[in-house]
Design a protein around this motif. Structure first.
Motif, PDB file in Angstrom:
ATOM      1  N   GLU A   1       4.422   9.665   2.160  1.00 44.70           N
ATOM      2  CA  GLU A   1       4.151  11.090   2.326  1.00 44.70           C
ATOM      3  C   GLU A   1       4.027  11.391   3.818  1.00 44.70           C
ATOM      4  OE1 GLU A   1       4.058  13.344  -0.012  1.00 44.70           O
ATOM      5  OE2 GLU A   1       4.097  12.037  -1.789  1.00 44.70           O
ATOM      6  N   PHE A   2       4.750  12.428   4.279  1.00 47.74           N
ATOM      7  CA  PHE A   2       4.805  12.757   5.706  1.00 47.74           C
ATOM      8  C   PHE A   2       4.148  14.110   5.968  1.00 47.74           C
ATOM      9  CE2 PHE A   2       6.858  14.912   9.271  1.00 47.74           C
ATOM     10  CZ  PHE A   2       6.696  13.978  10.283  1.00 47.74           C
ATOM     11  N   TYR A   3       3.420  14.195   7.090  1.00 45.36           N
ATOM     12  CA  TYR A   3       2.772  15.434   7.509  1.00 45.36           C
ATOM     13  C   TYR A   3       3.221  15.772   8.934  1.00 45.36           C
ATOM     14  CZ  TYR A   3      -0.378  14.777   3.554  1.00 45.36           C
ATOM     15  OH  TYR A   3      -0.906  14.609   2.287  1.00 45.36           O
ATOM     16  N   ASP A   4       3.706  16.996   9.119  1.00 49.98           N
ATOM     17  CA  ASP A   4       4.136  17.466  10.437  1.00 49.98           C
ATOM     18  C   ASP A   4       2.961  18.168  11.117  1.00 49.98           C
ATOM     19  OD1 ASP A   4       5.268  18.637  12.663  1.00 49.98           O
ATOM     20  OD2 ASP A   4       6.976  19.499  11.597  1.00 49.98           O
ATOM     21  N   TYR A   5       2.391  17.506  12.146  1.00 46.97           N
ATOM     22  CA  TYR A   5       1.197  18.064  12.790  1.00 46.97           C
ATOM     23  C   TYR A   5       1.502  19.320  13.602  1.00 46.97           C
ATOM     24  CZ  TYR A   5       2.607  16.162  17.336  1.00 46.97           C
ATOM     25  OH  TYR A   5       3.274  15.886  18.509  1.00 46.97           O
ATOM     26  N   THR A   6       2.793  19.574  13.883  1.00 41.66           N
ATOM     27  CA  THR A   6       3.133  20.767  14.665  1.00 41.66           C
ATOM     28  C   THR A   6       3.074  22.035  13.824  1.00 41.66           C
ATOM     29  OG1 THR A   6       5.522  20.619  14.254  1.00 41.66           O
ATOM     30  CG2 THR A   6       4.649  19.366  16.124  1.00 41.66           C
ATOM     31  N   LYS A   7       3.072  21.880  12.505  1.00 39.52           N
ATOM     32  CA  LYS A   7       3.052  23.052  11.627  1.00 39.52           C
ATOM     33  C   LYS A   7       1.635  23.525  11.310  1.00 39.52           C
ATOM     34  CE  LYS A   7       7.480  22.213   9.299  1.00 39.52           C
ATOM     35  NZ  LYS A   7       8.150  21.986   7.995  1.00 39.52           N
ATOM     36  N   GLN A   8       0.700  22.582  11.264  1.00 34.44           N
ATOM     37  CA  GLN A   8      -0.669  22.905  10.881  1.00 34.44           C
ATOM     38  C   GLN A   8      -1.575  21.740  11.285  1.00 34.44           C
ATOM     39  OE1 GLN A   8      -1.202  23.212   6.647  1.00 34.44           O
ATOM     40  NE2 GLN A   8      -3.110  24.393   6.813  1.00 34.44           N
ATOM     41  N   PRO A   9      -2.787  22.014  11.758  1.00 30.62           N
ATOM     42  CA  PRO A   9      -3.707  20.907  12.051  1.00 30.62           C
ATOM     43  C   PRO A   9      -3.837  19.991  10.845  1.00 30.62           C
ATOM     44  CG  PRO A   9      -4.603  22.957  12.886  1.00 30.62           C
ATOM     45  CD  PRO A   9      -3.379  23.324  12.096  1.00 30.62           C
ATOM     46  N   ILE A  10      -3.796  18.696  11.088  1.00 28.20           N
ATOM     47  CA  ILE A  10      -3.740  17.723  10.007  1.00 28.20           C
ATOM     48  C   ILE A  10      -4.939  17.831   9.073  1.00 28.20           C
ATOM     49  CG2 ILE A  10      -3.790  15.250   9.479  1.00 28.20           C
ATOM     50  CD1 ILE A  10      -1.079  16.297  10.381  1.00 28.20           C
ATOM     51  N   HIS A  11      -6.135  18.004   9.625  1.00 29.65           N
ATOM     52  CA  HIS A  11      -7.308  18.062   8.751  1.00 29.65           C
ATOM     53  C   HIS A  11      -7.255  19.279   7.830  1.00 29.65           C
ATOM     54  CE1 HIS A  11      -8.589  20.736  12.017  1.00 29.65           C
ATOM     55  NE2 HIS A  11      -9.477  21.233  11.190  1.00 29.65           N
TER      56      HIS A  11
ATOM     57  N   CYS B   1       0.829  -1.207   0.000  1.00 25.91           N
ATOM     58  CA  CYS B   1       0.000   0.000   0.000  1.00 25.91           C
ATOM     59  C   CYS B   1       0.864   1.257   0.000  1.00 25.91           C
ATOM     60  CB  CYS B   1      -0.894   0.026   1.241  1.00 25.91           C
ATOM     61  SG  CYS B   1      -2.070  -1.338   1.288  1.00 25.91           S
ATOM     62  N   LYS B   2       0.257   2.375  -0.403  1.00 27.29           N
ATOM     63  CA  LYS B   2       0.916   3.669  -0.264  1.00 27.29           C
ATOM     64  C   LYS B   2       0.530   4.225   1.094  1.00 27.29           C
ATOM     65  CE  LYS B   2       2.066   7.970  -2.590  1.00 27.29           C
ATOM     66  NZ  LYS B   2       1.982   8.763  -3.829  1.00 27.29           N
ATOM     67  N   VAL B   3       1.529   4.654   1.862  1.00 24.29           N
ATOM     68  CA  VAL B   3       1.300   5.054   3.245  1.00 24.29           C
ATOM     69  C   VAL B   3       1.601   6.527   3.447  1.00 24.29           C
ATOM     70  CG1 VAL B   3       1.919   4.655   5.657  1.00 24.29           C
ATOM     71  CG2 VAL B   3       1.841   2.725   4.055  1.00 24.29           C
ATOM     72  N   TYR B   4       0.637   7.232   4.007  1.00 26.42           N
ATOM     73  CA  TYR B   4       0.778   8.614   4.435  1.00 26.42           C
ATOM     74  C   TYR B   4       0.724   8.596   5.958  1.00 26.42           C
ATOM     75  CZ  TYR B   4      -0.830   9.553  -0.378  1.00 26.42           C
ATOM     76  OH  TYR B   4      -0.983   9.577  -1.736  1.00 26.42           O
ATOM     77  N   ALA B   5       1.509   9.443   6.605  1.00 25.68           N
ATOM     78  CA  ALA B   5       1.521   9.422   8.067  1.00 25.68           C
ATOM     79  C   ALA B   5       1.841  10.795   8.633  1.00 25.68           C
ATOM     80  CB  ALA B   5       2.531   8.404   8.588  1.00 25.68           C
ATOM     81  N   SER B   6       1.354  11.033   9.846  1.00 24.23           N
ATOM     82  CA  SER B   6       1.643  12.275  10.561  1.00 24.23           C
ATOM     83  C   SER B   6       2.453  11.979  11.807  1.00 24.23           C
ATOM     84  CB  SER B   6       0.340  12.973  10.959  1.00 24.23           C
ATOM     85  OG  SER B   6      -0.338  12.212  11.941  1.00 24.23           O
ATOM     86  N   ALA B   7       3.254  12.958  12.201  1.00 27.15           N
ATOM     87  CA  ALA B   7       4.024  12.927  13.442  1.00 27.15           C
ATOM     88  C   ALA B   7       4.685  14.293  13.564  1.00 27.15           C
ATOM     89  CB  ALA B   7       5.068  11.808  13.434  1.00 27.15           C
ATOM     90  N   SER B   8       5.443  14.503  14.619  1.00 26.56           N
ATOM     91  CA  SER B   8       6.214  15.741  14.706  1.00 26.56           C
ATOM     92  C   SER B   8       7.399  15.652  13.751  1.00 26.56           C
ATOM     93  CB  SER B   8       6.706  15.971  16.135  1.00 26.56           C
ATOM     94  OG  SER B   8       7.592  14.940  16.525  1.00 26.56           O
TER      95      SER B   8
ATOM     96  N   LEU C   1      10.216   7.702  10.152  1.00 32.39           N
ATOM     97  CA  LEU C   1       9.043   7.108   9.519  1.00 32.39           C
ATOM     98  C   LEU C   1       9.287   6.807   8.048  1.00 32.39           C
ATOM     99  CD1 LEU C   1       5.997   8.950  11.132  1.00 32.39           C
ATOM    100  CD2 LEU C   1       7.149   6.854  11.826  1.00 32.39           C
ATOM    101  N   LYS C   2      10.029   7.660   7.387  1.00 29.93           N
ATOM    102  CA  LYS C   2      10.345   7.371   5.987  1.00 29.93           C
ATOM    103  C   LYS C   2      11.237   6.133   5.869  1.00 29.93           C
ATOM    104  CE  LYS C   2       9.555  11.910   3.946  1.00 29.93           C
ATOM    105  NZ  LYS C   2      10.117  13.084   3.250  1.00 29.93           N
TER     106      LYS C   2
END
Length: 350
Positions: A208-218, A187-194, A201-202
């Motif tokens: 694809e990585f999302y930094d939740y400290t920069k902006q609310p994930i939604h 599968c293709k995996v997207y994930a959030s963390a600091s 995680l990579k």
């Protein structure tokens, strides 16, 4: 793995355990008891295990703070690795077998048994043989988090090769297993963390990585939705992040599933899911038209065998954050309470 001997070893009459004696945070709730009895009468369907290592889980300290007083007088924690010292008539095990597993929360309430003990009896159906090539410390941290990830992906999300999953809380212990299992599935995996966990995680395979400290994930996902919407969104942080669900039509496929971990008995979790789906997104009310599921775990022993095979085959690798001595249990809880452990917090028992 098993020893050549099939005779029950001579056991001591007493042992050291960490016992929950009152409601509160671990430093207040736990007491080290050095003359606790070693179980002699083992109920049918259980095996007696000499504990080598135990791992801490958020459900452990949450239960200390939340459970009614009538449930508190028991040994703490659930996940373990150890050696069978009395198979108690269970044919799938014999004395000397190296095993791992988890005492179900309900069983712990009923029997008073827990993983932070030198000896404890555990349901045979919640126990499996330790995979070759991993240590007791590594094995002790597998059961709850791997069962959670496996159930979310295969049994509830029904994820298939080529699909997409978003893991909210990728650096949590549950997230780490979810990422590895999803990648092994193709599968293709997207994930959030600091941001500090991005490279880690990579290295596990996150695309694809999302930094939740920069902006609310939604908000980040609404502004920049994936080219193909997610098939599964999994809350690995241990609770539902409601905005991620209520805005999910922007990034979750119409037949996709939002899965939240629910620390509740199986039947109650299913009821909550049904009620949530009825009240939160009925079409006539214009609500969020996406499936919401609260996770519940079934068939523990069978799944543990499947997880053990995935580890043996090299598809999944246990990750340990830190290891503490048996006398330093309170320090181990201090670490997990920070919420920043990357992998399992383990206690060496013997």
């Amino acid at each position: 793995m098993a020893s050549a001997s099939a005779t029950t070893p001579t056991l001591p009459s007493t042992q050291t355990v960490w016992k929950i004696v009152r409601k509160g945070v671990p430093a207040k709730a736990l007491v080290k008891e050095e003359n606790a009895p070693v179980p002699k009468k083992i109920p049918k369907g259980n095996v007696l295990v000499k504990i080598q290592a135990a791992s801490l889980n958020p459900v452990g300290y949450k239960m200390m703070r939340m459970a009614p007083n009538s449930f508190l007088k028991r040994i703490a924690e659930y996940d373990f690795a150890g050696e069978v010292v009395d198979a108690n008539g269970n044919l799938q095990f014999k004395v000397g077998d190296q095993v791992f597993g988890s005492i179900p929360v309900g069983e712990s309430f009923k029997t008073g048994q827990g993983a932070l003990a030198q000896y404890t009896y555990v349901p045979a159906k919640a126990t499996a043989h330790r995979p070759e090539g991993i240590t007791p410390n590594e094995a002790s941290g597998i059961a709850i988090v791997a069962l959670t990830a496996y159930t979310a992906l295969y049994h509830i999300g029904k994820l298939e090769a080529g699909q997409r999953i978003f893991v909210n809380g990728g650096s949590t212990s549950v997230g780490i297993y979810t990422i590895q299992l999803a990648k092994a599935l193709g599968c293709k995996v997207y994930a959030s963390a600091s941001g500090k966990n991005e490279e880690f995680l990579k290295s596990l395979g996150v695309d694809e990585f999302y930094d939740y400290t920069k902006q609310p994930i939604h908000e980040a996902l609404v502004q920049n939705p994936p080219s193909s919407k997610f098939d599964v969104i999994f809350e690995a942080v241990g609770h539902a992040y409601i905005p991620l669900y209520t805005h999910s039509e922007a990034y979750l496929a119409p037949n996709g599933t939002y899965i939240s971990v629910g620390p509740t008995p199986d039947g109650f979790s299913e009821t909550l899911s049904l009620l949530w789906n009825f009240f939160m997104h009925p079409k006539w009310a214009g609500g969020t038209k996406r499936r919401f599921e609260i996770l519940r775990i079934n068939k523990t022993g069978e799944l543990l065998d499947e997880i053990a095979k995935a580890i043996t085959d090299g598809k999944v690798k246990p990750v340990i954050d830190s290891v503490y001595k048996f006398e330093d249990v309170l320090s181990a809880y201090d670490k997990i309470l920070t919420g920043h452990a990357r992998g399992k917090v383990v206690v060496e028992v013997s």
